[in-house]
Design a protein around this motif. Sequence first.
Motif, PDB file in Angstrom:
ATOM      1  N   ASN A  92      -1.168   5.402   1.997  1.00 14.45           N
ATOM      2  CA  ASN A  92       0.001   4.576   2.317  1.00 14.45           C
ATOM      3  C   ASN A  92      -0.352   3.098   2.305  1.00 14.45           C
ATOM      4  O   ASN A  92       0.415   2.271   1.797  1.00 14.45           O
ATOM      5  CB  ASN A  92       0.588   4.975   3.674  1.00 14.45           C
ATOM      6  CG  ASN A  92       1.478   6.188   3.562  1.00 14.45           C
ATOM      7  OD1 ASN A  92       2.488   6.158   2.876  1.00 14.45           O
ATOM      8  ND2 ASN A  92       1.094   7.262   4.221  1.00 14.45           N
ATOM      9  N   TYR A  93      -1.506   2.756   2.853  1.00 11.36           N
ATOM     10  CA  TYR A  93      -1.933   1.361   2.853  1.00 11.36           C
ATOM     11  C   TYR A  93      -2.028   0.837   1.421  1.00 11.36           C
ATOM     12  O   TYR A  93      -1.529  -0.243   1.107  1.00 11.36           O
ATOM     13  CB  TYR A  93      -3.271   1.209   3.568  1.00 11.36           C
ATOM     14  CG  TYR A  93      -3.731  -0.228   3.678  1.00 11.36           C
ATOM     15  CD1 TYR A  93      -3.506  -0.942   4.843  1.00 11.36           C
ATOM     16  CD2 TYR A  93      -4.362  -0.868   2.617  1.00 11.36           C
ATOM     17  CE1 TYR A  93      -3.903  -2.277   4.953  1.00 11.36           C
ATOM     18  CE2 TYR A  93      -4.756  -2.192   2.712  1.00 11.36           C
ATOM     19  CZ  TYR A  93      -4.532  -2.891   3.885  1.00 11.36           C
ATOM     20  OH  TYR A  93      -4.926  -4.201   3.976  1.00 11.36           O
ATOM     21  N   TYR A  97       0.101  -2.148  -0.418  1.00  7.22           N
ATOM     22  CA  TYR A  97      -0.695  -3.358  -0.582  1.00  7.22           C
ATOM     23  C   TYR A  97      -0.062  -4.238  -1.667  1.00  7.22           C
ATOM     24  O   TYR A  97       0.403  -3.748  -2.697  1.00  7.22           O
ATOM     25  CB  TYR A  97      -2.122  -2.970  -0.989  1.00  7.22           C
ATOM     26  CG  TYR A  97      -3.076  -4.116  -1.184  1.00  7.22           C
ATOM     27  CD1 TYR A  97      -3.654  -4.754  -0.100  1.00  7.22           C
ATOM     28  CD2 TYR A  97      -3.418  -4.535  -2.462  1.00  7.22           C
ATOM     29  CE1 TYR A  97      -4.561  -5.790  -0.277  1.00  7.22           C
ATOM     30  CE2 TYR A  97      -4.318  -5.576  -2.658  1.00  7.22           C
ATOM     31  CZ  TYR A  97      -4.885  -6.204  -1.556  1.00  7.22           C
ATOM     32  OH  TYR A  97      -5.772  -7.229  -1.736  1.00  7.22           O
ATOM     33  N   THR A  98      -0.030  -5.530  -1.431  1.00 11.31           N
ATOM     34  CA  THR A  98       0.477  -6.494  -2.415  1.00 11.31           C
ATOM     35  C   THR A  98      -0.486  -7.666  -2.465  1.00 11.31           C
ATOM     36  O   THR A  98      -0.956  -8.129  -1.422  1.00 11.31           O
ATOM     37  CB  THR A  98       1.876  -7.010  -2.024  1.00 11.31           C
ATOM     38  OG1 THR A  98       2.767  -5.901  -1.966  1.00 11.31           O
ATOM     39  CG2 THR A  98       2.402  -8.004  -3.028  1.00 11.31           C
ATOM     40  N   ASN A  99      -0.800  -8.123  -3.651  1.00 15.24           N
ATOM     41  CA  ASN A  99      -1.624  -9.313  -3.800  1.00 15.24           C
ATOM     42  C   ASN A  99      -1.184 -10.078  -5.039  1.00 15.24           C
ATOM     43  O   ASN A  99      -1.063  -9.495  -6.113  1.00 15.24           O
ATOM     44  CB  ASN A  99      -3.105  -8.958  -3.893  1.00 15.24           C
ATOM     45  CG  ASN A  99      -3.984 -10.175  -3.727  1.00 15.24           C
ATOM     46  OD1 ASN A  99      -3.815 -10.947  -2.782  1.00 15.24           O
ATOM     47  ND2 ASN A  99      -4.893 -10.371  -4.648  1.00 15.24           N
ATOM     48  N   SER A 103       2.165  -5.172  -6.797  1.00 12.78           N
ATOM     49  CA  SER A 103       2.350  -4.193  -5.724  1.00 12.78           C
ATOM     50  C   SER A 103       2.123  -2.753  -6.194  1.00 12.78           C
ATOM     51  O   SER A 103       2.522  -1.813  -5.517  1.00 12.78           O
ATOM     52  CB  SER A 103       3.764  -4.329  -5.142  1.00 12.78           C
ATOM     53  OG  SER A 103       4.725  -4.137  -6.161  1.00 12.78           O
ATOM     54  N   ASP A 104       1.486  -2.578  -7.327  1.00 12.33           N
ATOM     55  CA  ASP A 104       1.263  -1.232  -7.880  1.00 12.33           C
ATOM     56  C   ASP A 104      -0.185  -0.770  -7.661  1.00 12.33           C
ATOM     57  O   ASP A 104      -0.855  -0.297  -8.565  1.00 12.33           O
ATOM     58  CB  ASP A 104       1.628  -1.192  -9.359  1.00 12.33           C
ATOM     59  CG  ASP A 104       0.919  -2.248 -10.196  1.00 12.33           C
ATOM     60  OD1 ASP A 104       0.323  -3.191  -9.617  1.00 12.33           O
ATOM     61  OD2 ASP A 104       0.967  -2.134 -11.434  1.00 12.33           O
ATOM     62  N   TRP A 105      -0.651  -0.867  -6.416  1.00  5.93           N
ATOM     63  CA  TRP A 105      -2.029  -0.527  -6.065  1.00  5.93           C
ATOM     64  C   TRP A 105      -2.129   0.924  -5.625  1.00  5.93           C
ATOM     65  O   TRP A 105      -1.153   1.525  -5.185  1.00  5.93           O
ATOM     66  CB  TRP A 105      -2.508  -1.448  -4.949  1.00  5.93           C
ATOM     67  CG  TRP A 105      -2.486  -2.890  -5.351  1.00  5.93           C
ATOM     68  CD1 TRP A 105      -1.423  -3.744  -5.254  1.00  5.93           C
ATOM     69  CD2 TRP A 105      -3.550  -3.646  -5.919  1.00  5.93           C
ATOM     70  NE1 TRP A 105      -1.766  -4.992  -5.737  1.00  5.93           N
ATOM     71  CE2 TRP A 105      -3.067  -4.956  -6.150  1.00  5.93           C
ATOM     72  CE3 TRP A 105      -4.870  -3.353  -6.255  1.00  5.93           C
ATOM     73  CZ2 TRP A 105      -3.855  -5.965  -6.686  1.00  5.93           C
ATOM     74  CZ3 TRP A 105      -5.659  -4.354  -6.782  1.00  5.93           C
ATOM     75  CH2 TRP A 105      -5.152  -5.636  -7.007  1.00  5.93           C
TER      76      TRP A 105
END
Length: 182
Positions: A92-93, A97-99, A103-105
């Motif tokens: 879930n984390y 996650y977004t950087n 946001s497709d991590w």
Amino acid sequence: MGNHIYIPKASTPIEIPDLCSYFQGGIVVYNNGNGGGLIAAPSIITAGLSIKTTISDDNPFPYTGIYGDYGRGMQNTLDMVSRWGAQAQVANYCLNYTNDGYSDWFLPSFDEAWLLSNANNNMWNCLKTNWYGGIDPTNNELLTSSTTTNFRDATNNVYTGGYNARAYNRSDMDWIPCRYIT
């Protein structure tokens, strides 16, 4: 060799910078030479979360086989969340996650986590020195992957690329979200 899934590739060829360079929200750890590859988040996550908060007979993969192949990380991560819901803390984390607008991590598969190791062109030393402040993962140089076997998670040694098994509910394992180059 194993099962493979389609990995999205840029419709127009893009020039990917050198390995260990910042690109599309993270660090290039693999370039397949055809406009695709793998990017690692620019920091190690040590939030104290578990792959799954409780151990039970609940294999996240309702199909036969272990999916450690390159290209399986995103699907493995989605399968963990689908099967375990909120208990799949690390998955879930990674999915949330977004950087740098990306946001497709996901949590990498074993083969994808191997790409972070020194077995791949001394990659770990480059990441550690240039991006991760000189630190190693906190538990015996092991990073968690999304590949599981026998209700355990497969961890990858950053120096040898070798396999180690650790129980799902351990919260002392580090991980690095990854994404595919698009």
